[in-house]
Scaffold this motif. Structure first.
Motif, PDB file in Angstrom:
ATOM      1  N   ASN A 189       0.904  -1.302  -0.156  1.00 18.08           N
ATOM      2  CA  ASN A 189      -0.047   0.020  -0.038  1.00 18.08           C
ATOM      3  C   ASN A 189       0.824   1.171   0.118  1.00 18.08           C
ATOM      4  O   ASN A 189       0.507   2.389  -0.496  1.00 18.08           O
ATOM      5  N   ARG A 190       2.177   1.264   0.650  1.00 19.48           N
ATOM      6  CA  ARG A 190       2.824   2.486   0.994  1.00 19.48           C
ATOM      7  C   ARG A 190       3.303   2.998  -0.604  1.00 19.48           C
ATOM      8  O   ARG A 190       3.552   4.192  -0.904  1.00 19.48           O
ATOM      9  N   VAL A 191       3.171   2.204  -1.598  1.00 21.40           N
ATOM     10  CA  VAL A 191       3.842   2.645  -3.047  1.00 21.40           C
ATOM     11  C   VAL A 191       2.760   2.821  -4.015  1.00 21.40           C
ATOM     12  O   VAL A 191       3.139   3.271  -5.031  1.00 21.40           O
ATOM     13  N   PHE A 197      15.857   1.743  -8.916  1.00 22.32           N
ATOM     14  CA  PHE A 197      16.255   2.710  -7.873  1.00 22.32           C
ATOM     15  C   PHE A 197      14.669   3.331  -7.212  1.00 22.32           C
ATOM     16  O   PHE A 197      14.030   3.593  -7.676  1.00 22.32           O
ATOM     17  N   GLY A 198      14.500   3.060  -5.974  1.00 19.10           N
ATOM     18  CA  GLY A 198      13.383   3.453  -5.126  1.00 19.10           C
ATOM     19  C   GLY A 198      12.394   2.217  -5.559  1.00 19.10           C
ATOM     20  O   GLY A 198      11.269   2.243  -5.851  1.00 19.10           O
ATOM     21  N   CYS A 199      12.605   0.847  -5.291  1.00 15.49           N
ATOM     22  CA  CYS A 199      12.109  -0.296  -5.598  1.00 15.49           C
ATOM     23  C   CYS A 199      10.940  -0.468  -4.638  1.00 15.49           C
ATOM     24  O   CYS A 199      10.254  -1.691  -4.872  1.00 15.49           O
ATOM     25  N   GLY A 215       9.271  -3.963  -4.174  1.00 21.18           N
ATOM     26  CA  GLY A 215       9.598  -4.973  -5.310  1.00 21.18           C
ATOM     27  C   GLY A 215       8.325  -5.081  -6.065  1.00 21.18           C
ATOM     28  O   GLY A 215       8.470  -6.121  -6.950  1.00 21.18           O
ATOM     29  N   ARG A 216       7.368  -4.121  -6.026  1.00 21.20           N
ATOM     30  CA  ARG A 216       6.189  -4.336  -7.278  1.00 21.20           C
ATOM     31  C   ARG A 216       6.445  -4.337  -8.457  1.00 21.20           C
ATOM     32  O   ARG A 216       6.122  -5.345  -9.190  1.00 21.20           O
ATOM     33  N   THR A 217       7.834  -3.809  -8.934  1.00 21.57           N
ATOM     34  CA  THR A 217       8.174  -3.756 -10.236  1.00 21.57           C
ATOM     35  C   THR A 217       9.239  -4.789 -10.288  1.00 21.57           C
ATOM     36  O   THR A 217       9.330  -5.774 -11.278  1.00 21.57           O
ATOM     37  N   CYS A 244      17.148  -0.914  -4.580  1.00 20.63           N
ATOM     38  CA  CYS A 244      17.258  -0.071  -3.425  1.00 20.63           C
ATOM     39  C   CYS A 244      16.080   0.976  -3.333  1.00 20.63           C
ATOM     40  O   CYS A 244      15.466   1.114  -3.773  1.00 20.63           O
ATOM     41  N   ASP A 245      16.411   1.328  -2.106  1.00 20.88           N
ATOM     42  CA  ASP A 245      15.086   2.302  -1.561  1.00 20.88           C
ATOM     43  C   ASP A 245      15.514   2.648  -0.019  1.00 20.88           C
ATOM     44  O   ASP A 245      16.331   2.225   0.609  1.00 20.88           O
ATOM     45  N   ILE A 246      14.986   3.929   0.374  1.00 23.20           N
ATOM     46  CA  ILE A 246      15.010   4.511   1.517  1.00 23.20           C
ATOM     47  C   ILE A 246      14.244   3.852   2.679  1.00 23.20           C
ATOM     48  O   ILE A 246      14.582   4.271   3.804  1.00 23.20           O
TER      49      ILE A 246
HETATM   50  C1  LIG Z   1       5.758   5.625  -5.245  1.00 23.50           C
HETATM   51  S1  LIG Z   1       6.822   4.543  -4.714  1.00 23.50           S
HETATM   52  C2  LIG Z   1       7.244   3.501  -6.207  1.00 23.50           C
HETATM   53  C3  LIG Z   1       8.006   2.251  -5.694  1.00 23.50           C
HETATM   54  C4  LIG Z   1       8.440   1.332  -6.955  1.00 23.50           C
HETATM   55  N1  LIG Z   1       9.353   2.029  -7.762  1.00 23.50           N
HETATM   56  C5  LIG Z   1       7.154   0.860  -7.655  1.00 23.50           C
HETATM   57  O1  LIG Z   1       7.093   1.000  -8.919  1.00 23.50           O
HETATM   58  O2  LIG Z   1       6.582   0.165  -7.023  1.00 23.50           O
HETATM   59  C6  LIG Z   1       8.335   5.485  -4.619  1.00 23.50           C
HETATM   60  C7  LIG Z   1       9.618   4.945  -3.878  1.00 23.50           C
HETATM   61  O3  LIG Z   1      10.615   5.802  -3.872  1.00 23.50           O
HETATM   62  C8  LIG Z   1      11.379   5.390  -2.803  1.00 23.50           C
HETATM   63  N2  LIG Z   1      12.181   6.606  -2.580  1.00 23.50           N
HETATM   64  C9  LIG Z   1      12.055   7.963  -2.613  1.00 23.50           C
HETATM   65  N3  LIG Z   1      13.062   8.720  -2.175  1.00 23.50           N
HETATM   66  C10 LIG Z   1      14.100   7.718  -2.575  1.00 23.50           C
HETATM   67  C11 LIG Z   1      15.671   7.883  -2.573  1.00 23.50           C
HETATM   68  N4  LIG Z   1      16.094   9.173  -2.498  1.00 23.50           N
HETATM   69  N5  LIG Z   1      16.095   6.920  -2.949  1.00 23.50           N
HETATM   70  C12 LIG Z   1      15.682   5.727  -2.940  1.00 23.50           C
HETATM   71  N6  LIG Z   1      14.174   5.508  -3.166  1.00 23.50           N
HETATM   72  C13 LIG Z   1      13.633   6.494  -2.743  1.00 23.50           C
HETATM   73  C14 LIG Z   1      10.228   5.682  -1.698  1.00 23.50           C
HETATM   74  O4  LIG Z   1      10.546   5.091  -0.591  1.00 23.50           O
HETATM   75  C15 LIG Z   1       9.326   4.573  -2.292  1.00 23.50           C
HETATM   76  O5  LIG Z   1       9.293   3.381  -2.004  1.00 23.50           O
END
Ligand SMILES: C[S@@+](CC[C@H](N)C(=O)[O-])C[C@H]1O[C@@H](n2cnc3c(N)ncnc32)[C@H](O)[C@@H]1O
Length: 336
Positions: A15-17, A59-61, A64-66, A82-84
């Motif tokens: 739900n978070r993404v 980047f920002g996974c 792991g949805r994608t 990777c993700d924060i």
């Molecule tokens: C809307 S979600 C999309 C997640 C994923 N890319 C997907 O398609 O399911 C945005 C993601 O970016 C991550 N994010 C935001 N700033 C980031 C950063 N500086 N480095 C890595 N991840 C980051 C968030 O924690 C979040 O998981």
């Protein structure tokens, strides 16, 4: 690797993404969105580009949805995420590694990876939220890519204007416009809108634009994101160079002026909310004080009564009346 289906993250991480609150089957929707992202990325890769032997980064996974849809490719390529978000990376590490590799990163660069070590990096709905760190992150992703490495990013533009900015799309007043600045990640984070011309101008200083579209990425056309596929330019870059305004383009100033007015509207609304909440708080404080004063008054009256002569003198009478009531009730019960 077996063909067993990969486990899904807990709903909270899914739900978070992207909110699944409206989804009839949340995990089916989560799966579908990830599958669409996979198909979009793969469809944009240059013809002849293949996975075996490559190093790839999501980047920002998130959870792991994608990424999860690249399990087949991960058997032949090194696929990283990777993700924060610590809980997302911990879950991925426990449940989807192997076939993937993941690491936690900080909100600002660098990433703990060698320079020129990735062939392909994608960021799905990530630069859509990077209000202040976008240039530093682009420089970092540029560092990580091999010469000719590819970067695929989604952005919010034409397809999301009504939804995010509450206005009809007009690319002459959107460059990189930031909305909901400072909004927490639990609430979706800040929202960043981009126009293709602005991406071309600023991101294009570090990358050659291979393909760009203002919308078309995603399931629902009403919310569709734009996407850009870029190839690393083999030249030194820095954040300042990417941020520098293209003063000769009148759209830069128009977009900045429009963003100021958008932020003024947001500030006004937030002030209205704050003033309303302050007045509610003040009112409830007065009510609490009144209730406390009434309670203190009643307590002191009770105390006076309990210590009064008449109260003590009538104590035997009250006790006799109580006993009579008990006897009467007993008699009534045995008659019935
Ligand atoms: C809307 S979600 C999309 C997640 C994923 N890319 C997907 O398609 O399911 C945005 C993601 O970016 C991550 N994010 C935001 N700033 C980031 C950063 N500086 N480095 C890595 N991840 C980051 C968030 O924690 C979040 O998981």
């Amino acid at each position: 690797m077996t063909d067993a289906p990969l486990p899904y993250p807990p709903l909270e991480l899914a739900n978070r993404v992207g909110s699944l609150a409206e989804a009839a089957d949340p995990m089916e929707t989560y799966d579908e969105l990830g599958r669409l992202a996979y198909a979009e990325i793969v469809a944009r890769l240059p013809s002849g580009w293949t996975f075996p032997g490559k190093r790839i980064l999501d980047f920002g996974c998130g959870g792991g949805r994608t990424l999860r849809h690249f399990a087949k490719e991960a058997a032949e390529a090194e696929v990283w995420g990777c993700d924060i978000d610590e809980p997302s990376i911990a879950w991925l590490g426990e449940h989807l590694c192997p076939p993937f590799h993941v690491f936690l990163n900080g909100p600002e660069p660098p990433l703990d990876q060698p320079s020129a070590s990735f062939d392909l990096i994608w960021g799905i709905s990530v630069f859509t939220h990077l209000a202040t760190t976008w240039s530093a992150w682009l420089v970092e992703l540029h560092r990580l890519l091999r010469p000719d490495g590819l970067l695929y990013l989604t952005f919010m533009g034409r397809g999301t204007s009504e939804w995010i900015a509450g206005e009809a799309w007009d690319e002459s007043r959107v460059g990189m416009n930031v909305l909901r600045f400072g909004q927490s990640w639990d609430m979706g984070g800040p929202m960043v809108m981009h126009s293709p011309w602005w991406i071309q101008e600023h991101w294009g200083r570090a990358f050659d634009i291979v393909a760009i579209s203002p919308d078309g990425f995603g399931k629902d056309p009403a919310f569709s994101h734009g996407f850009v596929l870029m190839r690393k330019k083999d030249q030194a870059i820095d954040a300042e160079m990417l941020e520098r305004l293209a003063v000769e383009d009148p759209r830069e100033a128009r977009a900045l002026a429009h963003n100021v007015s958008q932020l003024q509207t947001e500030t006004e609304a937030l002030r209205g909310d704050r003033d309303y909440l302050s007045s509610m708080l003040a009112e409830s404080r007065v009510q609490t004080q009144n209730a406390e004063a009434q309670l203190a008054d009643l307590s002191s009256k009770l105390s006076v009564l309990e210590h009064s002569k008449s109260w003590n003198l009538t104590r035997p009478l009250r006790s006799a009346a109580h006993r009579i009531r008990v006897v009467k009730r007993g008699a009534e019960r045995s008659n019935s």
